[in-house]
Scaffold this motif. Structure first.
Motif, short mmCIF file in Angstrom:
data_model
loop_
_atom_site.label_atom_id
_atom_site.label_comp_id
_atom_site.label_asym_id
_atom_site.label_seq_id
_atom_site.Cartn_x
_atom_site.Cartn_y
_atom_site.Cartn_z
N LEU A 1 68.87 79.92 -12.93
CA LEU A 1 68.92 79.16 -14.16
C LEU A 1 69.49 80.03 -15.26
CD1 LEU A 1 65.34 77.66 -13.91
CD2 LEU A 1 67.47 76.40 -13.62
N GLU A 2 70.27 79.41 -16.13
CA GLU A 2 70.79 80.15 -17.28
C GLU A 2 70.51 79.33 -18.54
OE1 GLU A 2 74.57 82.31 -16.65
OE2 GLU A 2 75.16 81.44 -18.57
N GLY A 3 70.06 79.99 -19.59
CA GLY A 3 69.77 79.26 -20.81
C GLY A 3 69.48 80.23 -21.94
N THR A 4 69.24 79.66 -23.12
CA THR A 4 68.89 80.48 -24.28
C THR A 4 67.37 80.63 -24.32
OG1 THR A 4 70.81 79.66 -25.48
CG2 THR A 4 69.04 80.65 -26.80
N LEU A 5 66.92 81.87 -24.38
CA LEU A 5 65.48 82.14 -24.35
C LEU A 5 64.86 81.83 -25.70
CD1 LEU A 5 63.08 83.30 -22.77
CD2 LEU A 5 63.71 85.56 -23.63
N LYS A 6 63.92 80.87 -25.71
CA LYS A 6 63.22 80.51 -26.94
C LYS A 6 61.92 81.29 -27.10
CE LYS A 6 63.77 77.39 -29.51
NZ LYS A 6 64.39 77.34 -30.87
N SER A 7 61.17 81.43 -26.00
CA SER A 7 59.91 82.18 -26.10
C SER A 7 59.50 82.70 -24.74
CB SER A 7 58.80 81.30 -26.67
OG SER A 7 58.48 80.24 -25.79
N VAL A 8 58.62 83.69 -24.78
CA VAL A 8 58.08 84.32 -23.56
C VAL A 8 56.65 84.75 -23.89
CG1 VAL A 8 59.15 86.52 -24.27
CG2 VAL A 8 58.35 86.27 -21.94
N ASP A 9 55.75 84.66 -22.90
CA ASP A 9 54.40 85.16 -23.12
C ASP A 9 54.11 86.34 -22.17
OD1 ASP A 9 53.80 84.10 -20.62
OD2 ASP A 9 52.89 82.29 -21.43
N ASP A 10 52.86 86.78 -22.17
CA ASP A 10 52.50 87.97 -21.41
C ASP A 10 52.65 87.81 -19.90
OD1 ASP A 10 51.96 89.33 -23.68
OD2 ASP A 10 49.78 89.22 -23.52
N TYR A 11 52.64 86.56 -19.42
CA TYR A 11 52.80 86.31 -17.99
C TYR A 11 54.26 86.16 -17.61
CZ TYR A 11 47.94 85.24 -18.80
OH TYR A 11 46.64 85.31 -19.20
N LEU A 12 55.13 86.36 -18.58
CA LEU A 12 56.57 86.13 -18.42
C LEU A 12 56.90 84.66 -18.18
CD1 LEU A 12 57.95 89.27 -16.52
CD2 LEU A 12 57.88 88.85 -18.96
#
Lengths: 74, 74, 74, 74, 74, 74
Positions: free
Chosen positions: A26-37
């Motif tokens: 998958l390719e996309g613009t990263l909006k957010s990430v949490d501690d579990y990735l």
């Protein structure tokens, strides 16, 4: 810089993500990430054999099923 | 907005969920989600090759076996 | 109602559980469930292609290898 | 020395990492590692049948999908 | 009785365990179990198509790779 | 003795470890183990069909991808 910080730094940029399952990329613009990735991507597309197969739009990826994350340089 | 918040925002709406296993895609109305991304869907249907294969009704999905979650826009 | 509460409500009733592995479907009466969605079923049977393949009796299912849980209405 | 300390000691050196999925082997210089064995590699290459298949550059690997890590001696 | 208590009650008795991987079934006497359902079996044998394939002796099974546990009645 | 203690007792001895993935069997001398059953082996070899396929030397195995651990008696 810890691995999760490396991913946080990519927020707002394009990332390529390989998931478990059917050779899923998958390719996309990263909006957010949490501690579990866990990742939230927008404008996500599914890529098979280097070709864009399908537009997914906004999608949430479960962190434990991510194989690897590559920040895409422009 | 963290990835799990993005999913919580979809409560009451349709989501499409890709599970591990046999190219398993489920679509249903999201009733609840917890911190592990365990999901409770109602009016869930199993989708294979874009066709509705089977009605499952009310179903609980184990979060760690979710590949990705797509909110379905109407 | 959180997903795990939805499962707890099914205690004493029949549930159908899809496990990881060989398209494994189990049906039985839910005796107990914990926070990891580990399940204890009694009178469990293994189902393949909609047919009862094998009686397993009393069986404990590891939560992280559960794909989905469907309460069976009577 | 605990297993994660053994990996930390390899920071700045080359490691070979076998991932789940398609017989995935990656080699790169280890930049960082956390308690989950999430890894950040730079100058990473994908190796198939002992041949370098593809340059990936900077990549983050999800710890729970790592099978094994081998420090590469020079 | 929670699922893990059900397993603890089988200590000293025979259990059959289905693991992830190659349709792996193991049978042995349960010596101990922890909260993750990691198991220590003794006199363990590997079973394929209902036949004892191989004696393994004393073996530790990783809980998260267990599909299901069946107490064997005598 | 809990399963992880059983593994700790094998430190300094040979162990055989079956990993997820391609019917992966590794044998080596156990140097250390942590609470997640992450293992550090030295003099590790990869075994396929009972034959030593490849020497790996010092290797760290991710605990959650271990199927089972067998202490090797001499």
């Amino acid at each position: 810089m810890f691995p999760n910080k490396k991913v946080q730094k990519a927020i707002g940029s394009k990332v390529q993500v390989e998931m478990k399952g059917d050779h899923h990329i998958l390719e996309g613009t990263l909006k957010s990430v949490d501690d579990y990735l866990n990742l939230h991507l927008v404008d996500a597309v599914e890529i098979v054999d280097g070709e864009k197969l399908r537009s997914l739009g906004s999608v949430v990826l479960r962190g434990n099923n991510i194989i690897l994350i590559i920040p895409v340089e422009n």
